[in-house]
Design a protein around this motif. Structure first.
Motif, PDB file in Angstrom:
ATOM      1  N   UNK A  97       0.867  -1.182   0.000  1.00  0.00           N
ATOM      2  CA  UNK A  97       0.000   0.000   0.000  1.00  0.00           C
ATOM      3  C   UNK A  97       0.903   1.231   0.000  1.00  0.00           C
ATOM      4  N   UNK A  98       0.732   2.066  -1.028  1.00  0.00           N
ATOM      5  CA  UNK A  98       1.521   3.290  -1.154  1.00  0.00           C
ATOM      6  C   UNK A  98       0.614   4.502  -1.136  1.00  0.00           C
ATOM      7  N   UNK A  99       1.196   5.648  -0.795  1.00  0.00           N
ATOM      8  CA  UNK A  99       0.460   6.901  -0.969  1.00  0.00           C
ATOM      9  C   UNK A  99       0.375   7.168  -2.464  1.00  0.00           C
ATOM     10  N   UNK A 100      -0.631   7.911  -2.867  1.00  0.00           N
ATOM     11  CA  UNK A 100      -0.766   8.238  -4.288  1.00  0.00           C
ATOM     12  C   UNK A 100      -0.964   9.721  -4.439  1.00  0.00           C
ATOM     13  N   UNK A 101      -0.296  10.396  -5.313  1.00  0.00           N
ATOM     14  CA  UNK A 101       0.525   9.894  -6.417  1.00  0.00           C
ATOM     15  C   UNK A 101       1.998   9.694  -6.078  1.00  0.00           C
ATOM     16  N   UNK A 102       2.428  10.006  -4.854  1.00  0.00           N
ATOM     17  CA  UNK A 102       3.858   9.946  -4.519  1.00  0.00           C
ATOM     18  C   UNK A 102       4.456   8.550  -4.667  1.00  0.00           C
ATOM     19  N   UNK A 103       3.679   7.510  -4.354  1.00  0.00           N
ATOM     20  CA  UNK A 103       4.189   6.146  -4.455  1.00  0.00           C
ATOM     21  C   UNK A 103       5.052   5.717  -3.287  1.00  0.00           C
ATOM     22  N   UNK A 104       5.057   6.483  -2.201  1.00  0.00           N
ATOM     23  CA  UNK A 104       5.830   6.119  -1.006  1.00  0.00           C
ATOM     24  C   UNK A 104       5.024   5.140  -0.158  1.00  0.00           C
ATOM     25  N   UNK A 105       5.680   4.197   0.517  1.00  0.00           N
ATOM     26  CA  UNK A 105       4.938   3.267   1.375  1.00  0.00           C
ATOM     27  C   UNK A 105       4.071   4.017   2.393  1.00  0.00           C
ATOM     28  N   UNK A 106       2.834   3.585   2.520  1.00  0.00           N
ATOM     29  CA  UNK A 106       1.879   4.219   3.431  1.00  0.00           C
ATOM     30  C   UNK A 106       1.932   3.544   4.798  1.00  0.00           C
ATOM     31  N   UNK A 107       1.562   4.290   5.819  1.00  0.00           N
ATOM     32  CA  UNK A 107       1.375   3.692   7.141  1.00  0.00           C
ATOM     33  C   UNK A 107      -0.022   3.114   7.172  1.00  0.00           C
ATOM     34  N   UNK A 108      -0.099   1.804   7.427  1.00  0.00           N
ATOM     35  CA  UNK A 108      -1.390   1.128   7.503  1.00  0.00           C
ATOM     36  C   UNK A 108      -1.519   0.476   8.868  1.00  0.00           C
ATOM     37  N   UNK A 109      -2.759   0.139   9.226  1.00  0.00           N
ATOM     38  CA  UNK A 109      -3.056  -0.383  10.556  1.00  0.00           C
ATOM     39  C   UNK A 109      -3.892  -1.654  10.450  1.00  0.00           C
ATOM     40  N   UNK A 110      -3.794  -2.488  11.472  1.00  0.00           N
ATOM     41  CA  UNK A 110      -4.608  -3.700  11.528  1.00  0.00           C
ATOM     42  C   UNK A 110      -5.930  -3.447  12.238  1.00  0.00           C
ATOM     43  N   UNK A 111      -6.076  -2.270  12.834  1.00  0.00           N
ATOM     44  CA  UNK A 111      -7.309  -1.886  13.511  1.00  0.00           C
ATOM     45  C   UNK A 111      -7.544  -0.409  13.233  1.00  0.00           C
ATOM     46  N   UNK A 112      -8.445   0.210  13.943  1.00  0.00           N
ATOM     47  CA  UNK A 112      -8.848   1.580  13.636  1.00  0.00           C
ATOM     48  C   UNK A 112      -7.819   2.609  14.117  1.00  0.00           C
ATOM     49  N   UNK A 113      -6.596   2.528  13.563  1.00  0.00           N
ATOM     50  CA  UNK A 113      -5.592   3.537  13.819  1.00  0.00           C
ATOM     51  C   UNK A 113      -4.770   3.371  15.065  1.00  0.00           C
ATOM     52  N   UNK A 114      -4.677   2.156  15.598  1.00  0.00           N
ATOM     53  CA  UNK A 114      -3.915   1.959  16.828  1.00  0.00           C
ATOM     54  C   UNK A 114      -2.679   1.096  16.582  1.00  0.00           C
ATOM     55  N   UNK A 115      -2.833  -0.026  15.907  1.00  0.00           N
ATOM     56  CA  UNK A 115      -1.752  -0.991  15.721  1.00  0.00           C
ATOM     57  C   UNK A 115      -1.231  -0.938  14.290  1.00  0.00           C
ATOM     58  N   UNK A 116       0.012  -0.499  14.128  1.00  0.00           N
ATOM     59  CA  UNK A 116       0.619  -0.421  12.797  1.00  0.00           C
ATOM     60  C   UNK A 116       0.767  -1.836  12.240  1.00  0.00           C
ATOM     61  N   UNK A 117       0.420  -2.020  10.971  1.00  0.00           N
ATOM     62  CA  UNK A 117       0.478  -3.319  10.304  1.00  0.00           C
ATOM     63  C   UNK A 117       1.665  -3.369   9.347  1.00  0.00           C
ATOM     64  N   UNK A 118       2.095  -4.572   9.029  1.00  0.00           N
ATOM     65  CA  UNK A 118       3.175  -4.771   8.061  1.00  0.00           C
ATOM     66  C   UNK A 118       2.722  -4.293   6.680  1.00  0.00           C
ATOM     67  N   UNK A 119       3.623  -3.643   5.982  1.00  0.00           N
ATOM     68  CA  UNK A 119       3.350  -3.175   4.623  1.00  0.00           C
ATOM     69  C   UNK A 119       4.611  -3.413   3.812  1.00  0.00           C
ATOM     70  N   UNK A 120       4.636  -4.403   2.910  1.00  0.00           N
ATOM     71  CA  UNK A 120       3.477  -5.065   2.324  1.00  0.00           C
ATOM     72  C   UNK A 120       2.898  -6.155   3.222  1.00  0.00           C
ATOM     73  N   UNK A 121       1.660  -6.526   2.882  1.00  0.00           N
ATOM     74  CA  UNK A 121       0.972  -7.615   3.572  1.00  0.00           C
ATOM     75  C   UNK A 121       0.812  -8.774   2.599  1.00  0.00           C
ATOM     76  N   UNK A 122       0.389  -9.921   3.117  1.00  0.00           N
ATOM     77  CA  UNK A 122       0.221 -11.120   2.296  1.00  0.00           C
ATOM     78  C   UNK A 122      -1.233 -11.569   2.336  1.00  0.00           C
ATOM     79  N   UNK A 123      -1.759 -11.971   1.181  1.00  0.00           N
ATOM     80  CA  UNK A 123      -3.148 -12.450   1.148  1.00  0.00           C
ATOM     81  C   UNK A 123      -3.265 -13.784   1.874  1.00  0.00           C
ATOM     82  N   UNK A 124      -4.441 -14.021   2.464  1.00  0.00           N
ATOM     83  CA  UNK A 124      -4.677 -15.271   3.190  1.00  0.00           C
ATOM     84  C   UNK A 124      -5.073 -16.387   2.216  1.00  0.00           C
TER      85      UNK A 124
END
Length: 112
Positions: free
Chosen positions: A23-50
């Motif tokens: 997951x990247x920011x757009x249009x910059x293309x820099x890796x985005x900060x993503x979360x596994x919950x509503x903005x508390x726990x930072x998630x791995x980026x990239x992630x893997x499909x189940x």
């Protein structure tokens, strides 16, 4: 904060497990900060499909890019995915102390 849920399938319709989703920011293309919950726990980026090809993440409102890659997968880039939280910005995101108050319970409107 908005939750994004999707899945990846082969042209045959079968799920693609183990694909990498960056997951990247757009249009910059820099890796985005993503979360596994509503903005508390930072998630791995990239992630893997189940095993069902599914993936999900939370991210701040904004424009994003997905880069999907993996073994036997032609890398795909999806640009300008807009995430918008439809709840008012001033809506509490934690259980209010008093009863009868509307709050954002992880993307669901709830009443305390």
């Amino acid at each position: 904060m908005q939750k994004f849920i999707n899945s990846i399938a082969a042209s045959s319709g079968s799920p693609v497990s183990g694909a990498s989703v960056q997951v990247n920011t757009w249009p910059a293309g820099a890796p985005a900060t993503i979360y596994s919950d509503n903005g508390v726990t930072v998630a791995a980026n990239p992630m893997t499909t189940d095993t069902n090809g599914a993936f999900s993440f939370y991210a701040a409102d904004g424009h994003y890019q997905l880069v999907i890659s993996g073994t036997n997968i032609q890398t795909q880039t999806i640009n300008d995915i807009l995430l918008v939280d439809h709840f008012p910005a001033d809506l509490p995101t934690t259980l209010p102390a008093s009863s009868g108050v509307v709050w954002n319970n992880g993307g669901t409107l709830s009443i305390s």
